[in-house]
Motif scaffolding. Structure first.
Motif, short mmCIF file in Angstrom:
data_model
loop_
_atom_site.label_atom_id
_atom_site.label_comp_id
_atom_site.label_asym_id
_atom_site.label_seq_id
_atom_site.Cartn_x
_atom_site.Cartn_y
_atom_site.Cartn_z
N ILE A 1 44.66 71.39 2.95
CA ILE A 1 44.48 69.96 2.66
C ILE A 1 43.39 69.41 3.57
O ILE A 1 43.46 69.54 4.80
CB ILE A 1 45.80 69.19 2.88
N ASP A 2 42.39 68.82 2.97
CA ASP A 2 41.28 68.24 3.72
C ASP A 2 41.68 66.85 4.21
O ASP A 2 41.90 65.94 3.40
CB ASP A 2 40.05 68.16 2.81
N VAL A 3 41.82 66.70 5.51
CA VAL A 3 42.18 65.41 6.10
C VAL A 3 40.98 64.92 6.91
O VAL A 3 40.60 65.52 7.91
CB VAL A 3 43.42 65.52 7.00
N SER A 4 40.39 63.83 6.46
CA SER A 4 39.21 63.26 7.10
C SER A 4 39.15 61.78 6.76
O SER A 4 39.88 61.31 5.87
CB SER A 4 37.94 63.97 6.60
N PRO A 5 38.30 61.02 7.44
CA PRO A 5 38.16 59.61 7.06
C PRO A 5 37.80 59.44 5.58
O PRO A 5 38.26 58.50 4.93
CB PRO A 5 37.02 59.13 7.97
N GLU A 6 37.01 60.38 5.06
CA GLU A 6 36.62 60.28 3.65
C GLU A 6 37.82 60.47 2.73
O GLU A 6 37.99 59.74 1.75
CB GLU A 6 35.55 61.32 3.34
N THR A 7 38.66 61.48 3.02
CA THR A 7 39.78 61.75 2.12
C THR A 7 40.95 60.79 2.35
O THR A 7 41.72 60.53 1.42
CB THR A 7 40.28 63.20 2.30
N LEU A 8 41.10 60.25 3.56
CA LEU A 8 42.13 59.23 3.77
C LEU A 8 41.77 57.95 3.01
O LEU A 8 42.66 57.27 2.49
CB LEU A 8 42.27 58.93 5.27
N ASN A 9 40.50 57.64 2.96
CA ASN A 9 39.95 56.60 2.08
C ASN A 9 40.68 55.26 2.20
O ASN A 9 41.19 54.71 1.21
CB ASN A 9 39.99 57.09 0.62
N LEU A 10 40.72 54.73 3.39
CA LEU A 10 41.38 53.45 3.61
C LEU A 10 40.66 52.31 2.89
O LEU A 10 41.28 51.33 2.46
CB LEU A 10 41.45 53.16 5.11
N THR A 11 39.35 52.46 2.72
CA THR A 11 38.58 51.43 2.01
C THR A 11 39.05 51.30 0.57
O THR A 11 39.20 50.18 0.05
CB THR A 11 37.08 51.77 2.04
N ALA A 12 39.30 52.43 -0.09
CA ALA A 12 39.78 52.40 -1.47
C ALA A 12 41.17 51.80 -1.55
O ALA A 12 41.50 51.08 -2.51
CB ALA A 12 39.77 53.81 -2.05
N MET A 13 42.01 52.07 -0.55
CA MET A 13 43.34 51.47 -0.53
C MET A 13 43.24 49.95 -0.46
O MET A 13 43.94 49.22 -1.19
CB MET A 13 44.14 52.00 0.65
N GLN A 14 42.37 49.46 0.43
CA GLN A 14 42.19 48.01 0.57
C GLN A 14 41.68 47.40 -0.73
O GLN A 14 42.13 46.34 -1.16
CB GLN A 14 41.22 47.72 1.71
N ALA A 15 40.75 48.11 -1.38
CA ALA A 15 40.19 47.60 -2.64
C ALA A 15 41.25 47.54 -3.73
O ALA A 15 41.28 46.60 -4.54
CB ALA A 15 39.03 48.48 -3.08
N ALA A 16 42.14 48.52 -3.76
CA ALA A 16 43.19 48.52 -4.77
C ALA A 16 44.19 47.40 -4.52
O ALA A 16 44.70 46.77 -5.47
CB ALA A 16 43.91 49.87 -4.76
N ILE A 17 44.47 47.13 -3.24
CA ILE A 17 45.42 46.07 -2.90
C ILE A 17 44.88 44.70 -3.31
O ILE A 17 45.60 43.86 -3.87
CB ILE A 17 45.73 46.10 -1.39
N THR A 18 43.62 44.48 -3.04
CA THR A 18 43.03 43.16 -3.31
C THR A 18 42.40 43.06 -4.69
O THR A 18 41.99 41.97 -5.10
CB THR A 18 41.95 42.86 -2.25
N GLY A 19 42.32 44.18 -5.39
CA GLY A 19 41.65 44.19 -6.68
C GLY A 19 42.55 44.57 -7.84
O GLY A 19 43.55 43.90 -8.12
N ALA A 20 42.23 45.69 -8.49
CA ALA A 20 42.90 46.07 -9.74
C ALA A 20 44.35 46.50 -9.56
O ALA A 20 45.13 46.51 -10.51
CB ALA A 20 42.12 47.21 -10.41
N GLY A 21 44.71 46.89 -8.34
CA GLY A 21 46.08 47.31 -8.11
C GLY A 21 46.33 48.78 -8.40
O GLY A 21 47.46 49.24 -8.36
N HIS A 22 45.27 49.51 -8.72
CA HIS A 22 45.39 50.96 -8.95
C HIS A 22 44.05 51.61 -8.63
O HIS A 22 43.06 50.93 -8.35
CB HIS A 22 45.81 51.26 -10.39
N PHE A 23 44.04 52.94 -8.69
CA PHE A 23 42.85 53.71 -8.30
C PHE A 23 42.17 54.38 -9.50
O PHE A 23 41.21 55.13 -9.33
CB PHE A 23 43.23 54.79 -7.29
N LEU A 24 42.66 54.11 -10.70
CA LEU A 24 42.15 54.82 -11.87
C LEU A 24 40.68 54.50 -12.16
O LEU A 24 39.97 55.33 -12.73
CB LEU A 24 43.00 54.48 -13.10
N GLY A 25 40.23 53.33 -11.78
CA GLY A 25 38.85 52.96 -12.05
C GLY A 25 37.88 53.30 -10.94
O GLY A 25 36.67 53.03 -11.06
N GLU A 26 38.38 53.89 -9.87
CA GLU A 26 37.52 54.22 -8.74
C GLU A 26 36.58 55.37 -9.08
O GLU A 26 36.97 56.33 -9.75
CB GLU A 26 38.36 54.61 -7.53
#
Length: 245
Positions: free
Chosen positions: A147-172
């Motif tokens: 399992i690749d664990v790195s800032p890129e794969t943890l992807n906190l930015t995408a989590m924040q965007a999903a919380i404040t935006g569409a509510g899911h990651f399907l459109g990322e």
């Protein structure tokens, strides 16, 4: 185990390790420049019948223990796994093969033989099983990757965007990009809805494997070796020309 070795896993592994190492020593004595790999093949005996039983939990543990000895000595190795006792590619075949192959791989096996197609305690083979087992082995290998664990794969930015935006990651964009790189999709394993599966005929995994077997056998044979190479082999070893056997 229990027939030509002690009935305990510890005793069987000790004996098969000694025998395998002795064989490697003999190879070195006969050909000092020769190479050999550590290839123990301890197999469980069903003590009710005296027959070999290659698909149970004891066999999986026995094989894994033998491969652990290869790791202890730091030797390249090979073993048998996937030797189901089932006569056909059914549920028993699937869980026995997956259990034994997975444990052998996790214990550090370099080469696993009889991992696909074998049935009936290595006394038979099934073309459909080769197709089904190909899917199974792909999944096992996929599960075995790190399992690749790195800032890129943890992807906190995408989590924040999903919380404040569409509510899911399907459109990322990353979701789409990793759709093919990070996932292995089965060739004949079925992931459709129940309704879609029923509408398509409700075929079992064996049915789908059989269709693929027929397609492969009915197709023209593939030229996997260049004709010039074949000609050189025939000439070098004095073999009859192809089609004259």
């Amino acid at each position: 185990l229990g027939a030509s070795s002690p009935v305990t896993i510890a005793g069987c592994v000790a004996q098969t390790t000694a025998e395998t190492l002795a064989g490697m020593v003999l190879v070195h004595l006969a050909a000092p420049d020769g190479t050999a790999i550590f290839g123990p093949r301890p197999m469980v005996t069903d003590l009710r019948t005296g027959a070999m039983s290659g698909g149970g939990g004891e066999q999986a543990k026995l094989t894994a223990a033998a491969m652990s000895m290869a790791q202890f000595y730091g030797l390249p190795n090979s073993t048998i796994a996937g030797a189901t006792d089932s006569k056909v590619p059914d549920a028993q075949s699937g869980y026995e093969k997956c259990l034994t192959v997975t444990l052998a791989l996790q214990a550090g096996a370099d080469i696993i033989t009889q991992a696909a197609g074998a049935q009936a305690s290595l006394m038979g083979a099934s073309l459909e099983a080769y197709i089904i087992d190909n899917d199974m082995l792909g999944s096992i290998l996929s599960a075995h990757t790190a399992i690749d664990v790195s800032p890129e794969t943890l992807n906190l930015t995408a989590m924040q965007a999903a919380i404040t935006g569409a509510g899911h990651f399907l459109g990322e964009a990353e979701t789409l990009a990793r759709m093919n790189s990070d996932f292995l999709y089965p060739q004949i394993g079925d992931r459709r809805s129940i309704a879609e599966w029923q509408d398509a005929g409700g075929l079992t995994v064996w049915d789908r494997a059989h269709e693929q077997v027929r397609a492969i056998l009915d197709a023209p044979p593939a030229d996997v070796i260049a004709s010039s190479t074949t000609d050189r082999i025939i000439e070098t070893f004095g073999l009859p020309a192809l089609g004259t056997y």
